[in-house]
Design a protein around this motif. Structure first.
Motif, mmCIF file in Angstrom:
data_model
loop_
_atom_site.group_PDB
_atom_site.id
_atom_site.type_symbol
_atom_site.label_atom_id
_atom_site.label_comp_id
_atom_site.label_asym_id
_atom_site.label_seq_id
_atom_site.Cartn_x
_atom_site.Cartn_y
_atom_site.Cartn_z
ATOM 1 N N HIS A 17 49.965 44.365 39.375
ATOM 2 C CA HIS A 17 49.956 44.701 40.801
ATOM 3 C C HIS A 17 50.671 43.579 41.545
ATOM 4 O O HIS A 17 50.158 42.468 41.653
ATOM 5 N N HIS A 18 51.843 43.856 42.040
ATOM 6 C CA HIS A 18 52.642 42.839 42.717
ATOM 7 C C HIS A 18 52.462 42.911 44.233
ATOM 8 O O HIS A 18 52.361 43.996 44.810
ATOM 9 N N PHE A 19 52.466 41.746 44.849
ATOM 10 C CA PHE A 19 52.465 41.650 46.311
ATOM 11 C C PHE A 19 51.294 42.400 46.952
ATOM 12 O O PHE A 19 51.463 43.165 47.902
ATOM 13 N N SER A 20 50.111 42.176 46.447
ATOM 14 C CA SER A 20 48.941 42.788 47.066
ATOM 15 C C SER A 20 48.665 42.130 48.414
ATOM 16 O O SER A 20 49.177 41.054 48.714
ATOM 17 N N THR A 21 47.856 42.776 49.228
ATOM 18 C CA THR A 21 47.539 42.285 50.565
ATOM 19 C C THR A 21 46.121 41.720 50.565
ATOM 20 O O THR A 21 45.155 42.484 50.558
ATOM 21 N N PRO A 22 45.978 40.393 50.575
ATOM 22 C CA PRO A 22 44.633 39.807 50.517
ATOM 23 C C PRO A 22 43.938 39.841 51.872
ATOM 24 O O PRO A 22 44.478 39.384 52.881
ATOM 25 N N VAL A 23 42.731 40.383 51.890
ATOM 26 C CA VAL A 23 41.930 40.474 53.107
ATOM 27 C C VAL A 23 40.559 39.871 52.814
ATOM 28 O O VAL A 23 39.897 40.243 51.852
ATOM 29 N N ILE A 26 47.552 49.724 58.094
ATOM 30 C CA ILE A 26 48.590 50.619 57.599
ATOM 31 C C ILE A 26 49.196 50.035 56.329
ATOM 32 O O ILE A 26 49.575 48.860 56.297
ATOM 33 N N ASN A 27 49.271 50.844 55.308
ATOM 34 C CA ASN A 27 49.792 50.398 54.016
ATOM 35 C C ASN A 27 51.207 49.830 54.189
ATOM 36 O O ASN A 27 52.117 50.532 54.647
ATOM 37 N N PRO A 28 51.422 48.552 53.841
ATOM 38 C CA PRO A 28 52.757 47.974 53.997
ATOM 39 C C PRO A 28 53.751 48.488 52.971
ATOM 40 O O PRO A 28 54.968 48.307 53.138
ATOM 41 N N ASN A 29 53.279 49.134 51.909
ATOM 42 C CA ASN A 29 54.154 49.652 50.866
ATOM 43 C C ASN A 29 54.351 51.151 51.081
ATOM 44 O O ASN A 29 53.747 51.983 50.419
#
Length: 207
Positions: A9-15, A149-152
């Motif tokens: 999983h590349h470039f996930s969005t950490p929250v 909103i999903n950045p991908n």
């Protein structure tokens, strides 16, 4: 035939989401201070280009978390900065001691029929955006919910990925995310109040 296979999983969005208990007295004090601020401060939400639609947003000319008030100081030192340090370590894998930062912040108050349009925080050298929830109405979803909103978008077009992710906040909660993560707040359809302290964390040059 042998082969090697793995799913990455590349470039996930950490929250980061931290929910604190027992902050009722602090939040009440913050609300009282914010009411005073609203009575004396320019309302940035009146700017037609502002993403806050209706309601109140404190002026960007000063950082709310720098306000000389004991409750604001407690929020900054005991909740906001520890959460930022955790995000730096766990999400960005950097040492807070050797990462010079500055913090800018503001207040957003929404009431009935108010909302926030989709936006990002394109601050120069910004690495973290965050929200602390002072007051959250108990309303049916999606009223007052934070929607990411999903950045991908390519993944959404191909299927198997949600177009957005909804977060229902609670009072005493702080949430941190990358500044590029587009988000908005659903309108409040009923008589209610939603009060938050929003902030951006930026890198500064070593001196």
């Amino acid at each position: 035939m042998t082969f090697d296979q793995r799913l990455e999983h590349h470039f996930s969005t950490p929250v980061l989401i931290q929910t604190h208990e027992g902050l009722e007295a602090l939040n009440q004090s913050l609300l009282h201070q914010i009411e005073s601020l609203k009575a004396t401060s320019k309302n940035a939400a009146e700017d037609p280009l502002n993403t806050t639609q209706g309601g109140f947003q404190s002026s960007p000319e000063f950082s709310y978390l720098d306000t000389d008030h004991p409750s604001v100081a407690s929020l900054r030192s005991e909740i906001i900065w520890p959460a930022i340090e955790t995000y730096l370590i766990e999400a960005l894998q950097v040492d807070p001691v050797f990462t010079p930062l500055t913090l800018s912040s503001w207040v957003v108050c929404l009431e009935s029929r108010d909302w926030q349009a989709p936006h990002i925080h394109p601050t120069e050298y910004g690495i973290i955006s965050g929200i602390y929830y002072v007051e959250v109405p108990d309303l049916p979803e999606p009223q007052g919910c934070l929607e990411f909103i999903n950045p991908n978008l390519n993944a959404v077009m191909l299927g198997n990925q949600d177009a957005s992710r909804r977060h229902r906040p609670t009072a005493g909660q702080v949430i941190l995310f990358p500044p590029y993560y587009m988000h908005y707040v659903h309108p409040l359809r009923e008589e209610s109040k939603r009060t938050v302290v929003a902030f951006d964390v930026k890198l500064t040059a070593n001196r």
